[in-house]
Scaffold this motif. Structure first.
Motif, PDB file in Angstrom:
ATOM      1  N   GLN A 195      41.410  38.452  27.651  1.00 21.38           N
ATOM      2  CA  GLN A 195      42.373  37.358  27.745  1.00 21.38           C
ATOM      3  C   GLN A 195      43.802  37.892  27.816  1.00 21.38           C
ATOM      4  OE1 GLN A 195      41.396  35.035  24.281  1.00 21.38           O
ATOM      5  NE2 GLN A 195      39.969  33.697  25.387  1.00 21.38           N
ATOM      6  N   ILE A 196      44.083  38.909  27.006  1.00 19.28           N
ATOM      7  CA  ILE A 196      45.424  39.494  26.986  1.00 19.28           C
ATOM      8  C   ILE A 196      45.737  40.158  28.335  1.00 19.28           C
ATOM      9  CG2 ILE A 196      46.837  41.337  25.964  1.00 19.28           C
ATOM     10  CD1 ILE A 196      45.424  40.609  23.280  1.00 19.28           C
ATOM     11  N   TYR A 197      44.737  40.836  28.907  1.00 18.43           N
ATOM     12  CA  TYR A 197      44.938  41.450  30.223  1.00 18.43           C
ATOM     13  C   TYR A 197      45.248  40.387  31.281  1.00 18.43           C
ATOM     14  CZ  TYR A 197      44.182  44.325  34.358  1.00 18.43           C
ATOM     15  OH  TYR A 197      44.353  44.984  35.552  1.00 18.43           O
ATOM     16  N   GLU A 198      44.482  39.304  31.248  1.00 12.48           N
ATOM     17  CA  GLU A 198      44.707  38.215  32.206  1.00 12.48           C
ATOM     18  C   GLU A 198      46.068  37.560  31.992  1.00 12.48           C
ATOM     19  OE1 GLU A 198      42.919  37.562  34.842  1.00 12.48           O
ATOM     20  OE2 GLU A 198      41.615  39.233  34.248  1.00 12.48           O
ATOM     21  N   GLU A 199      46.476  37.443  30.711  1.00  8.10           N
ATOM     22  CA  GLU A 199      47.779  36.854  30.412  1.00  8.10           C
ATOM     23  C   GLU A 199      48.908  37.740  30.919  1.00  8.10           C
ATOM     24  OE1 GLU A 199      50.103  34.885  26.562  1.00  8.10           O
ATOM     25  OE2 GLU A 199      47.995  35.459  26.408  1.00  8.10           O
ATOM     26  N   LEU A 200      48.759  39.046  30.721  1.00  9.45           N
ATOM     27  CA  LEU A 200      49.751  39.991  31.245  1.00  9.45           C
ATOM     28  C   LEU A 200      49.838  39.887  32.763  1.00  9.45           C
ATOM     29  CD1 LEU A 200      49.461  43.458  29.426  1.00  9.45           C
ATOM     30  CD2 LEU A 200      51.484  42.010  29.593  1.00  9.45           C
ATOM     31  N   LYS A 201      48.677  39.874  33.414  1.00 10.35           N
ATOM     32  CA  LYS A 201      48.632  39.770  34.872  1.00 10.35           C
ATOM     33  C   LYS A 201      49.273  38.465  35.349  1.00 10.35           C
ATOM     34  CE  LYS A 201      46.506  43.199  37.114  1.00 10.35           C
ATOM     35  NZ  LYS A 201      47.095  43.854  38.307  1.00 10.35           N
ATOM     36  N   GLY A 202      49.012  37.390  34.589  1.00  9.55           N
ATOM     37  CA  GLY A 202      49.577  36.094  34.945  1.00  9.55           C
ATOM     38  C   GLY A 202      51.088  36.073  34.849  1.00  9.55           C
ATOM     39  N   HIS A 203      51.624  36.744  33.825  1.00  8.19           N
ATOM     40  CA  HIS A 203      53.079  36.775  33.623  1.00  8.19           C
ATOM     41  C   HIS A 203      53.767  37.758  34.565  1.00  8.19           C
ATOM     42  CE1 HIS A 203      52.618  34.621  29.750  1.00  8.19           C
ATOM     43  NE2 HIS A 203      53.881  34.313  29.940  1.00  8.19           N
ATOM     44  N   PHE A 204      53.182  38.945  34.727  1.00  6.33           N
ATOM     45  CA  PHE A 204      53.907  40.046  35.362  1.00  6.33           C
ATOM     46  C   PHE A 204      53.274  40.567  36.649  1.00  6.33           C
ATOM     47  CE2 PHE A 204      54.770  40.335  30.733  1.00  6.33           C
ATOM     48  CZ  PHE A 204      56.119  40.001  30.767  1.00  6.33           C
ATOM     49  N   GLY A 205      52.130  40.019  37.023  1.00  5.00           N
ATOM     50  CA  GLY A 205      51.542  40.341  38.315  1.00  5.00           C
ATOM     51  C   GLY A 205      51.346  41.818  38.583  1.00  5.00           C
ATOM     52  N   LYS A 206      51.880  42.281  39.715  1.00  7.47           N
ATOM     53  CA  LYS A 206      51.665  43.659  40.146  1.00  7.47           C
ATOM     54  C   LYS A 206      52.379  44.687  39.279  1.00  7.47           C
ATOM     55  CE  LYS A 206      50.780  42.548  45.003  1.00  7.47           C
ATOM     56  NZ  LYS A 206      51.212  42.724  46.411  1.00  7.47           N
ATOM     57  N   MET A 207      53.242  44.211  38.365  1.00  7.59           N
ATOM     58  CA  MET A 207      53.891  45.152  37.451  1.00  7.59           C
ATOM     59  C   MET A 207      52.925  45.689  36.397  1.00  7.59           C
ATOM     60  SD  MET A 207      57.810  43.959  36.752  1.00  7.59           S
ATOM     61  CE  MET A 207      57.468  42.280  36.246  1.00  7.59           C
ATOM     62  N   VAL A 208      51.755  45.058  36.258  1.00  5.35           N
ATOM     63  CA  VAL A 208      50.744  45.529  35.311  1.00  5.35           C
ATOM     64  C   VAL A 208      49.890  46.597  35.990  1.00  5.35           C
ATOM     65  CG1 VAL A 208      48.807  44.872  33.827  1.00  5.35           C
ATOM     66  CG2 VAL A 208      50.692  43.261  34.214  1.00  5.35           C
ATOM     67  N   PHE A 209      49.758  47.752  35.354  1.00  8.92           N
ATOM     68  CA  PHE A 209      48.924  48.817  35.916  1.00  8.92           C
ATOM     69  C   PHE A 209      47.471  48.359  35.986  1.00  8.92           C
ATOM     70  CE2 PHE A 209      52.494  51.451  34.469  1.00  8.92           C
ATOM     71  CZ  PHE A 209      52.646  52.297  35.564  1.00  8.92           C
ATOM     72  N   ASP A 210      46.789  48.747  37.058  1.00  5.01           N
ATOM     73  CA  ASP A 210      45.353  48.475  37.157  1.00  5.01           C
ATOM     74  C   ASP A 210      44.592  49.267  36.097  1.00  5.01           C
ATOM     75  OD1 ASP A 210      45.689  46.775  39.350  1.00  5.01           O
ATOM     76  OD2 ASP A 210      45.595  48.433  40.771  1.00  5.01           O
ATOM     77  N   THR A 211      45.066  50.471  35.820  1.00  4.81           N
ATOM     78  CA  THR A 211      44.444  51.310  34.796  1.00  4.81           C
ATOM     79  C   THR A 211      44.677  50.719  33.411  1.00  4.81           C
ATOM     80  OG1 THR A 211      44.911  53.270  36.153  1.00  4.81           O
ATOM     81  CG2 THR A 211      44.321  53.646  33.841  1.00  4.81           C
ATOM     82  N   VAL A 212      43.644  50.690  32.596  1.00  6.27           N
ATOM     83  CA  VAL A 212      43.789  50.318  31.187  1.00  6.27           C
ATOM     84  C   VAL A 212      43.322  51.500  30.343  1.00  6.27           C
ATOM     85  CG1 VAL A 212      43.513  47.842  31.595  1.00  6.27           C
ATOM     86  CG2 VAL A 212      41.507  49.229  31.081  1.00  6.27           C
ATOM     87  N   ILE A 213      43.929  51.643  29.163  1.00  9.10           N
ATOM     88  CA  ILE A 213      43.573  52.750  28.269  1.00  9.10           C
ATOM     89  C   ILE A 213      42.626  52.227  27.200  1.00  9.10           C
ATOM     90  CG2 ILE A 213      44.440  54.576  26.780  1.00  9.10           C
ATOM     91  CD1 ILE A 213      45.386  54.728  29.744  1.00  9.10           C
ATOM     92  N   PRO A 214      41.416  52.739  27.150  1.00 10.96           N
ATOM     93  CA  PRO A 214      40.425  52.206  26.210  1.00 10.96           C
ATOM     94  C   PRO A 214      40.644  52.717  24.787  1.00 10.96           C
ATOM     95  CG  PRO A 214      39.498  54.065  27.378  1.00 10.96           C
ATOM     96  CD  PRO A 214      40.870  53.851  27.963  1.00 10.96           C
ATOM     97  N   ARG A 215      40.080  51.986  23.840  1.00 12.27           N
ATOM     98  CA  ARG A 215      39.953  52.551  22.491  1.00 12.27           C
ATOM     99  C   ARG A 215      38.975  53.720  22.607  1.00 12.27           C
ATOM    100  NH1 ARG A 215      42.093  50.438  18.155  1.00 12.27           N
ATOM    101  NH2 ARG A 215      42.873  48.301  18.190  1.00 12.27           N
ATOM    102  N   ASN A 216      39.388  54.882  22.114  1.00 10.49           N
ATOM    103  CA  ASN A 216      38.574  56.084  22.302  1.00 10.49           C
ATOM    104  C   ASN A 216      38.826  57.061  21.169  1.00 10.49           C
ATOM    105  OD1 ASN A 216      38.703  59.020  24.137  1.00 10.49           O
ATOM    106  ND2 ASN A 216      36.817  57.857  24.047  1.00 10.49           N
ATOM    107  N   ILE A 217      37.766  57.466  20.502  1.00 14.31           N
ATOM    108  CA  ILE A 217      37.913  58.336  19.331  1.00 14.31           C
ATOM    109  C   ILE A 217      38.525  59.679  19.715  1.00 14.31           C
ATOM    110  CG2 ILE A 217      35.565  59.293  19.502  1.00 14.31           C
ATOM    111  CD1 ILE A 217      37.502  58.418  16.255  1.00 14.31           C
ATOM    112  N   ARG A 218      38.250  60.158  20.918  1.00 16.62           N
ATOM    113  CA  ARG A 218      38.808  61.451  21.352  1.00 16.62           C
ATOM    114  C   ARG A 218      40.333  61.378  21.481  1.00 16.62           C
ATOM    115  NH1 ARG A 218      34.983  64.464  19.488  1.00 16.62           N
ATOM    116  NH2 ARG A 218      33.231  64.907  20.883  1.00 16.62           N
ATOM    117  N   LEU A 219      40.826  60.227  21.927  1.00 12.99           N
ATOM    118  CA  LEU A 219      42.282  60.047  21.991  1.00 12.99           C
ATOM    119  C   LEU A 219      42.906  60.133  20.604  1.00 12.99           C
ATOM    120  CD1 LEU A 219      42.940  57.140  24.530  1.00 12.99           C
ATOM    121  CD2 LEU A 219      43.756  59.493  24.696  1.00 12.99           C
TER     122      LEU A 219
END
Length: 261
Positions: A195-219
């Protein structure tokens, strides 16, 4: 000429530092010359990349407060194309020491100007505040990359940051633009994250990177080993995501250059 990107969000814990040194490492492995500027007194980007400067080594503090040349403050990391200007806790004092100075918002801009052409990208890791050092980073930058955490209060404070960017753009740095919004700590299993990703896309469109950073224990683990995740575990989801982000960033800028021509 290199591009200076400030990685900023006054909300803490959204992945600014993680993004700064991991993106820098991935860009360097893609053959880009990268300078990481640790403008956060917590110095987590410095330690996360495996640097342990001696108390006598010049840092961002000396550059801002004492006029130390950036070229002489640059330190080489273990990665061939990745350099850093380190930070220390004494950077906290720079907030006070810069207050009374003329052109105090432009000190970092003037500091980085002589080394800008030495790099393809200069990434500034900002502190979680909108104080004078962060304003310096925004004034020095060509663009701002804004990490946004995939949680309930994610969009809280973005309006304040965008207002600060508008003020800097109107008064100090007319060419400042938003590089993009980056969703971090993303868990595709959670409806809220989507929902947050869709909300960001709705507000800012192409300014949102297609790449998302996952929750990851290695990070989470890699900074304690003084390694970017791409070296700590190159097959991890975190490493793959930051590699994709680096490539997307390069592709976006290449496209902008073509349009400008």
């Amino acid at each position: 000429m290199g591009k200076i990107i400030a990685i900023a969000n006054q909300k803490g814990g959204v992945g600014k530092t993680t993004t700064a040194f991991n993106l820098g490492a991935c860009l360097s492995l893609e053959g880009k010359r990268v300078l990481l500027v640790d403008a956060d007194p917590q110095a987590n980007a410095t330690s996360g990349i495996g640097m342990e400067p001696a108390p006598t080594d010049p840092s961002v503090y000396e550059c801002l407060v004492e006029g130390y040349p950036a070229k002489d403050a640059i330190m080489h990391t273990s990665m061939e194309n990745l350099d850093i200007i380190c930070s220390r806790i004494d950077l906290v004092g720079a907030e006070v020491e810069l207050t009374g100075r003329k052109d105090r918002e432009r000190v970092l801009l003037q500091t980085l100007a002589p080394v800008k052409d030495m790099y393809d990208f200069i990434l500034i890791d900002c502190s979680p505040s909108l104080g004078i050092i962060t304003v310096n980073a925004l004034t020095a930058a060509d663009s701002v990359l804004i990490p946004v955490q995939a949680e309930y209060f994610a969009l809280e404070g973005i309006a304040q940051l965008l207002n600060t960017i508008r003020i800097v753009k109107s008064r100090l740095r007319p060419q400042l633009e938003i590089e993009g919004f980056l969703l971090t700590m993303y868990d595709a299993r959670l409806r809220l994250a989507n929902q947050i990703y869709e909300e960001l896309k709705g507000h800012f469109g192409k300014m949102v990177f297609d790449t998302v950073i996952p929750r990851n224990i290695r990070l989470s683990e890699s900074p304690s080993h003084g390694l970017p995740v791409i070296l700590y575990d190159p097959d991890s989801r975190g490493a793959i995501a930051y590699t994709e982000l680096g490539r997307e960033l390069v592709a976006r800028n290449r496209a902008k250059e073509k349009v400008a021509k």
